[in-house]
Design a protein around this motif. Structure first.
Motif, PDB file in Angstrom:
ATOM      1  N   GLU A   5       0.833  -1.201   0.000  1.00 26.40           N
ATOM      2  CA  GLU A   5       0.000   0.000   0.000  1.00 26.40           C
ATOM      3  C   GLU A   5       0.873   1.259   0.000  1.00 26.40           C
ATOM      4  O   GLU A   5       0.572   2.237  -0.695  1.00 26.40           O
ATOM      5  N   ASP A   6       1.960   1.226   0.750  1.00 23.72           N
ATOM      6  CA  ASP A   6       2.881   2.369   0.788  1.00 23.72           C
ATOM      7  C   ASP A   6       3.499   2.626  -0.583  1.00 23.72           C
ATOM      8  O   ASP A   6       3.625   3.774  -1.010  1.00 23.72           O
ATOM      9  N   GLN A   7       3.885   1.556  -1.272  1.00 27.01           N
ATOM     10  CA  GLN A   7       4.452   1.706  -2.610  1.00 27.01           C
ATOM     11  C   GLN A   7       3.420   2.296  -3.572  1.00 27.01           C
ATOM     12  O   GLN A   7       3.757   3.142  -4.398  1.00 27.01           O
ATOM     13  N   LEU A   8       2.180   1.845  -3.475  1.00 30.87           N
ATOM     14  CA  LEU A   8       1.131   2.367  -4.350  1.00 30.87           C
ATOM     15  C   LEU A   8       0.918   3.857  -4.129  1.00 30.87           C
ATOM     16  O   LEU A   8       0.742   4.621  -5.081  1.00 30.87           O
ATOM     17  N   GLU A   9       0.958   4.278  -2.876  1.00 32.83           N
ATOM     18  CA  GLU A   9       0.812   5.706  -2.567  1.00 32.83           C
ATOM     19  C   GLU A   9       1.990   6.508  -3.122  1.00 32.83           C
ATOM     20  O   GLU A   9       1.799   7.600  -3.674  1.00 32.83           O
ATOM     21  N   LEU A  10       3.198   5.964  -3.002  1.00 33.46           N
ATOM     22  CA  LEU A  10       4.367   6.647  -3.543  1.00 33.46           C
ATOM     23  C   LEU A  10       4.329   6.694  -5.070  1.00 33.46           C
ATOM     24  O   LEU A  10       4.740   7.688  -5.681  1.00 33.46           O
TER      25      LEU A  10
ATOM     26  N   LEU B 172       1.604   6.869  -6.850  1.00 30.39           N
ATOM     27  CA  LEU B 172       0.623   7.897  -7.177  1.00 30.39           C
ATOM     28  C   LEU B 172       1.262   9.286  -7.091  1.00 30.39           C
ATOM     29  O   LEU B 172       1.085  10.122  -7.982  1.00 30.39           O
ATOM     30  N   GLU B 173       2.034   9.510  -6.038  1.00 24.38           N
ATOM     31  CA  GLU B 173       2.712  10.793  -5.901  1.00 24.38           C
ATOM     32  C   GLU B 173       3.733  10.997  -7.020  1.00 24.38           C
ATOM     33  O   GLU B 173       3.875  12.094  -7.561  1.00 24.38           O
ATOM     34  N   SER B 174       4.417   9.926  -7.402  1.00 27.05           N
ATOM     35  CA  SER B 174       5.378  10.004  -8.508  1.00 27.05           C
ATOM     36  C   SER B 174       4.681  10.364  -9.807  1.00 27.05           C
ATOM     37  O   SER B 174       5.197  11.163 -10.603  1.00 27.05           O
ATOM     38  N   LEU B 175       3.516   9.793 -10.015  1.00 23.84           N
ATOM     39  CA  LEU B 175       2.731  10.090 -11.207  1.00 23.84           C
ATOM     40  C   LEU B 175       2.320  11.557 -11.228  1.00 23.84           C
ATOM     41  O   LEU B 175       2.429  12.233 -12.256  1.00 23.84           O
TER      42      LEU B 175
ATOM     43  N   MET C 135      14.092  11.897  -2.591  1.00 24.85           N
ATOM     44  CA  MET C 135      13.700  11.175  -1.384  1.00 24.85           C
ATOM     45  C   MET C 135      12.515  10.239  -1.659  1.00 24.85           C
ATOM     46  O   MET C 135      12.459   9.127  -1.133  1.00 24.85           O
ATOM     47  N   LEU C 136      11.581  10.682  -2.482  1.00 25.46           N
ATOM     48  CA  LEU C 136      10.439   9.862  -2.860  1.00 25.46           C
ATOM     49  C   LEU C 136      10.908   8.607  -3.603  1.00 25.46           C
ATOM     50  O   LEU C 136      10.463   7.497  -3.323  1.00 25.46           O
ATOM     51  N   THR C 137      11.853   8.784  -4.506  1.00 22.95           N
ATOM     52  CA  THR C 137      12.393   7.664  -5.275  1.00 22.95           C
ATOM     53  C   THR C 137      13.171   6.706  -4.385  1.00 22.95           C
ATOM     54  O   THR C 137      13.022   5.484  -4.493  1.00 22.95           O
TER      55      THR C 137
ATOM     56  N   ALA D 197       5.198  -2.053 -12.624  1.00 21.17           N
ATOM     57  CA  ALA D 197       4.275  -0.966 -12.278  1.00 21.17           C
ATOM     58  C   ALA D 197       4.737   0.353 -12.899  1.00 21.17           C
ATOM     59  O   ALA D 197       3.929   1.087 -13.495  1.00 21.17           O
ATOM     60  N   LEU D 198       6.028   0.653 -12.797  1.00 21.21           N
ATOM     61  CA  LEU D 198       6.554   1.892 -13.373  1.00 21.21           C
ATOM     62  C   LEU D 198       6.438   1.885 -14.899  1.00 21.21           C
ATOM     63  O   LEU D 198       6.072   2.889 -15.508  1.00 21.21           O
ATOM     64  N   TYR D 199       6.740   0.742 -15.502  1.00 24.07           N
ATOM     65  CA  TYR D 199       6.646   0.623 -16.957  1.00 24.07           C
ATOM     66  C   TYR D 199       5.214   0.872 -17.430  1.00 24.07           C
ATOM     67  O   TYR D 199       4.974   1.619 -18.376  1.00 24.07           O
ATOM     68  N   THR D 200       4.263   0.270 -16.734  1.00 23.03           N
ATOM     69  CA  THR D 200       2.850   0.419 -17.095  1.00 23.03           C
ATOM     70  C   THR D 200       2.387   1.865 -16.919  1.00 23.03           C
ATOM     71  O   THR D 200       1.743   2.428 -17.811  1.00 23.03           O
ATOM     72  N   LEU D 201       2.716   2.465 -15.797  1.00 25.60           N
ATOM     73  CA  LEU D 201       2.344   3.858 -15.560  1.00 25.60           C
ATOM     74  C   LEU D 201       2.990   4.783 -16.595  1.00 25.60           C
ATOM     75  O   LEU D 201       2.345   5.712 -17.093  1.00 25.60           O
ATOM     76  N   ASN D 202       4.242   4.537 -16.909  1.00 26.78           N
ATOM     77  CA  ASN D 202       4.931   5.357 -17.892  1.00 26.78           C
ATOM     78  C   ASN D 202       4.267   5.221 -19.268  1.00 26.78           C
ATOM     79  O   ASN D 202       4.050   6.202 -19.969  1.00 26.78           O
ATOM     80  N   PHE D 203       3.915   4.005 -19.637  1.00 33.62           N
ATOM     81  CA  PHE D 203       3.262   3.746 -20.922  1.00 33.62           C
ATOM     82  C   PHE D 203       1.908   4.427 -20.991  1.00 33.62           C
ATOM     83  O   PHE D 203       1.569   5.077 -21.974  1.00 33.62           O
ATOM     84  N   LEU D 204       1.128   4.293 -19.926  1.00 27.38           N
ATOM     85  CA  LEU D 204      -0.222   4.846 -19.919  1.00 27.38           C
ATOM     86  C   LEU D 204      -0.244   6.369 -19.810  1.00 27.38           C
ATOM     87  O   LEU D 204      -1.182   7.015 -20.281  1.00 27.38           O
ATOM     88  N   SER D 205       0.781   6.944 -19.187  1.00 32.49           N
ATOM     89  CA  SER D 205       0.793   8.394 -19.020  1.00 32.49           C
ATOM     90  C   SER D 205       1.542   9.111 -20.137  1.00 32.49           C
ATOM     91  O   SER D 205       1.530  10.335 -20.195  1.00 32.49           O
ATOM     92  N   GLY D 206       2.226   8.336 -20.986  1.00 27.13           N
ATOM     93  CA  GLY D 206       3.035   8.942 -22.040  1.00 27.13           C
ATOM     94  C   GLY D 206       2.313   9.143 -23.275  1.00 27.13           C
ATOM     95  O   GLY D 206       1.692   9.812 -23.865  1.00 27.13           O
TER      96      GLY D 206
END
Length: 108
Positions: A15-20, A22-25, A64-66, A99-108
């Motif tokens: 859950e903590d990773q998911l929140e981070l 989201l903030e990264s996004l 720090m987030l990363t 997760a990062l790959y998917t988010l990057n693909f979907l947001s790019g």
């Protein structure tokens, strides 16, 4: 007949990773984080270019987030660029990479 059994990566994000994530996004730093995690997985040694890649973030909060996101996956990143794996981080890092790959693909 021969049966080949395949093992799948069973690591899940916390859950903590998911929140981070989201903030990264929201901060639009997912592609930088993806490059960092990709490099660490590709090198397989969790050493090398992490320091230079951390310096590419514009703000200290992004660094720090990363660091927090990667540490939750079992690799301790230091601001000086060193990276220390704890336990067996490959599965957790692979889940983070997907997760990062998917988010990057979907947001790019």
């Amino acid at each position: 007949r021969y049966w080949i059994q395949t093992q799948f990566i069973s690591a899940e994000l916390t859950e903590d990773q998911l929140e981070l994530l989201l903030e990264s996004l929201e901060r639009k730093i997912v592609s930088q984080q993806l490059n960092l995690v990709r490099t660490q997985i590709t090198l397989g040694s969790f050493q090398g270019e992490a320091g230079d890649m951390l310096l590419s973030f514009q703000h200290k909060e992004e660094q720090m987030l990363t660091i927090a996101l990667v540490e939750l996956s079992g690799v301790q990143l230091q601001e000086d660029g060193s990276a220390v794996p704890r336990d067996k981080p490959f599965e957790a890092m692979a889940a983070l990479f997907v997760a990062l790959y998917t988010l990057n693909f979907l947001s790019g």
